[in-house]
Scaffold this motif. Sequence first.
Motif, PDB file in Angstrom:
ATOM      1  N   ALA A  30       0.829  -1.209   0.000  1.00  0.00           N
ATOM      2  CA  ALA A  30       0.000   0.000   0.000  1.00  0.00           C
ATOM      3  C   ALA A  30       0.859   1.253   0.000  1.00  0.00           C
ATOM      4  O   ALA A  30       1.995   1.250   0.470  1.00  0.00           O
ATOM      5  N   PRO A  31       0.347   2.370  -0.537  1.00  0.00           N
ATOM      6  CA  PRO A  31       1.095   3.621  -0.532  1.00  0.00           C
ATOM      7  C   PRO A  31       1.237   4.185   0.873  1.00  0.00           C
ATOM      8  O   PRO A  31       0.634   3.703   1.825  1.00  0.00           O
ATOM      9  N   ALA A  32       2.043   5.237   0.970  1.00  0.00           N
ATOM     10  CA  ALA A  32       2.288   5.850   2.275  1.00  0.00           C
ATOM     11  C   ALA A  32       1.001   6.397   2.869  1.00  0.00           C
ATOM     12  O   ALA A  32       0.082   6.807   2.167  1.00  0.00           O
ATOM     13  N   GLN A  33       0.953   6.408   4.205  1.00  0.00           N
ATOM     14  CA  GLN A  33      -0.190   6.967   4.903  1.00  0.00           C
ATOM     15  C   GLN A  33       0.242   8.249   5.587  1.00  0.00           C
ATOM     16  O   GLN A  33       1.403   8.424   5.946  1.00  0.00           O
ATOM     17  N   ALA A  34      -0.696   9.189   5.788  1.00  0.00           N
ATOM     18  CA  ALA A  34      -0.326  10.527   6.232  1.00  0.00           C
ATOM     19  C   ALA A  34      -0.039  10.602   7.721  1.00  0.00           C
ATOM     20  O   ALA A  34       0.783  11.388   8.149  1.00  0.00           O
ATOM     21  N   ASP A  35      -0.707   9.799   8.534  1.00  0.00           N
ATOM     22  CA  ASP A  35      -0.627   9.946   9.975  1.00  0.00           C
ATOM     23  C   ASP A  35       0.023   8.743  10.625  1.00  0.00           C
ATOM     24  O   ASP A  35       0.112   7.664  10.041  1.00  0.00           O
ATOM     25  N   LEU A  36       0.452   8.949  11.879  1.00  0.00           N
ATOM     26  CA  LEU A  36       0.899   7.808  12.654  1.00  0.00           C
ATOM     27  C   LEU A  36      -0.258   6.842  12.845  1.00  0.00           C
ATOM     28  O   LEU A  36      -1.397   7.262  13.046  1.00  0.00           O
ATOM     29  N   PRO A  37       0.007   5.559  12.796  1.00  0.00           N
ATOM     30  CA  PRO A  37      -1.077   4.604  13.050  1.00  0.00           C
ATOM     31  C   PRO A  37      -1.447   4.627  14.525  1.00  0.00           C
ATOM     32  O   PRO A  37      -0.639   5.026  15.373  1.00  0.00           O
ATOM     33  N   PRO A  38      -2.659   4.181  14.865  1.00  0.00           N
ATOM     34  CA  PRO A  38      -2.999   4.067  16.290  1.00  0.00           C
ATOM     35  C   PRO A  38      -2.112   3.019  16.938  1.00  0.00           C
ATOM     36  O   PRO A  38      -1.661   2.077  16.282  1.00  0.00           O
ATOM     37  N   PRO A  39      -1.831   3.168  18.241  1.00  0.00           N
ATOM     38  CA  PRO A  39      -1.018   2.147  18.905  1.00  0.00           C
ATOM     39  C   PRO A  39      -1.684   0.787  18.813  1.00  0.00           C
ATOM     40  O   PRO A  39      -2.904   0.672  18.847  1.00  0.00           O
ATOM     41  N   PRO A  40      -0.899  -0.273  18.675  1.00  0.00           N
ATOM     42  CA  PRO A  40      -1.486  -1.614  18.735  1.00  0.00           C
ATOM     43  C   PRO A  40      -2.200  -1.822  20.070  1.00  0.00           C
ATOM     44  O   PRO A  40      -1.894  -1.144  21.062  1.00  0.00           O
ATOM     45  N   ASP A  41      -3.141  -2.742  20.105  1.00  0.00           N
ATOM     46  CA  ASP A  41      -3.862  -3.018  21.347  1.00  0.00           C
ATOM     47  C   ASP A  41      -2.882  -3.339  22.465  1.00  0.00           C
ATOM     48  O   ASP A  41      -1.975  -4.162  22.303  1.00  0.00           O
ATOM     49  N   GLY A  42      -3.067  -2.673  23.605  1.00  0.00           N
ATOM     50  CA  GLY A  42      -2.211  -2.904  24.748  1.00  0.00           C
ATOM     51  C   GLY A  42      -0.940  -2.087  24.753  1.00  0.00           C
ATOM     52  O   GLY A  42      -0.098  -2.258  25.637  1.00  0.00           O
ATOM     53  N   TRP A  43      -0.790  -1.181  23.781  1.00  0.00           N
ATOM     54  CA  TRP A  43       0.408  -0.348  23.677  1.00  0.00           C
ATOM     55  C   TRP A  43       0.015   1.126  23.714  1.00  0.00           C
ATOM     56  O   TRP A  43      -1.124   1.491  23.407  1.00  0.00           O
ATOM     57  N   ASN A  44       0.972   1.973  24.057  1.00  0.00           N
ATOM     58  CA  ASN A  44       0.753   3.411  24.089  1.00  0.00           C
ATOM     59  C   ASN A  44       1.937   4.130  23.478  1.00  0.00           C
ATOM     60  O   ASN A  44       3.082   3.685  23.585  1.00  0.00           O
TER      61      ASN A  44
END
Length: 456
Positions: free
Chosen positions: A20-34
Motif C-alpha cells: 500500500a502507498p504511504a499513509q499521512a498519519d501515525l497509526p494508532p497504537p497496537p492493542d495494549g500499547w501506548n
Amino acid sequence: MFAALAAFILPLTMVTTASAPAQADLPPPPDGWNLVWGDDFEGQAGALPDSDKWIVDTGTSYPGGPANWGTGEVQTYTDSPENIGLDGQGNLRITPRRDASGQWTSARIETQRADFKPADGETLRIESRLQVPDITGEEALGYWPAFWALGSPYRGEYWNWPSVGEFDIMENVNGIDSVWGVLHCGVDPGGPCNETEGLSDSRACPDSTCQSGFHNYSFEWDRSGSSSQLRWYVDGQQYHSVDEGQIGASAWSDMTDHAGYFLLLNVAMGGAFPDGVQGGATPTDATRPGEPMTVDYVAVWESGSGGDDGGGDDGGGGGVDARSTIQAEDYQGQSGTVLETTSDSGGGHNVAQIGDGDRLRFDGVDFGATAAQQFKARVASGAPEGVSGLVEVRLDSPTAEPVASFAVAGTGGWQSWQTVPMNMSPVTGTHTVYLTFTSGQPADFVNLNWFTFSTT
C-alpha cells in the motif's frame, strides 16, 4: 550498521506485488500499547525533518570519532535538499547522489532523544514504515539503507562501541530482497555478539519485495519476564530474537544499564556490509544514484498505561473521582513527557522529563457537587539552581485560565519527592483536566508521581 556480516541468506522467493502507498498519519497504537514518541514527517516539500525531534548528521564522521562512520562507507552526509527532505505527502526521503567527479553524498539523521528504553516489567516497540530504494541488480551495488538504534553513551564518546549496544532494526544492501536484523554488543572482535558481524538473522520481505513497496520494520525490547528478550519483525512476522542469557549478564548490563537509545535513519553507500555481501568494493561504475529511501513514519510504543497528546493517539480509560489519588502515568494524553520507574512509596511509574510547554490530559475527572478547593501534587526535581517552573491545572482546554498553579524548583533530586498543596478556584462537575507546565528555561524542571483534589 557498524559492521559487515560475513554471510547472508539469499531470499528463496521474489514476490513483486507492491504494498500500500504511504499513509499521512501515525497509526494508532497496537492493542495494549501506548505511544511514547513518533514522527509522521508531515510538512512542506523540501523541508528538513523537525529539528525538535531530529539531528541531521553531516560529514564523514562524528568529531573525533572513527573515520567513514566506522563502517568504511564512502559517501559524505549532507543536509542538502538534494539528499534529504520531506516530500510534502507525509514522507521523508533520503537520496544518495553522485557528482560529476564520482563523489557520493547522502543523508543520515538521529533522534534528539536518547532515552528510548522500556520501564521495568514493560516492553518497548520501535517501528518504521518505509520503502528501501527501489533499485536492484548491478545498479544497486553499494546501497545500504538502515533503520537502527545506538546506546546513548555513544554520544560524545564515539569509541565505546559495541559495548553500549546497537540494534539494527532494518538493514538492506545491494538491492537484495532481504531485511537483516542485528544485535551488536560486548567487545570487538569476538565477544558474546560475535563481532564485528553481530548476532543476526534475515529474511525476504513478505508479500512484496523490500524494494517494491512499503513494509513495517519493528523491534521489541521485552522486560516483562524473568529474562529480557529482543525481537525483530517485518510486517508483524518475527524472524530474529536474542535472549539475555545468550550474551551473559555483564554484556547485557553494559548495553542496557544506561539511559537508553537514540534512533537513526540513513542511506550509506559502500562499506563493510555491502562489500562483504558482494565480495568486492562497492559502489561500482554501474551503480545508479538518485534512488531514495522513503520513510512514512517512525513510532515508539510501550506496553502498559499512558498515551500521547502531541501528534499521537490517545490512551484509553478516563473517568475518575477527583478526590482519589490520581496516578500521573494514568493520563489519557500527553505531550513531551516519558514514563520511568519511581522510587516513591507505592512503586510503579512517575511521569518524567517535564519541561516548558509539556502537558498531561485526564478525561472525565468527577469533582462532584461539592466544590473542590485544593489541589495537591507529589513532585520531585533535580533541576539545577536557577531552573524552576509552574505546575498548572486547567479545565477542558490546555489554553484555559489555570484554576490552580504552584512553582517548583529543585527538591534535591529527580526521585526526592515532596507533596505540595495549593488552594484553587472552586470546581464542581465533571471535566477534562489538563496539567500544563510552564518555565522560562528550556531545561526539564519537574517529575510528577500523583495528584488529587479536596474540599479543604
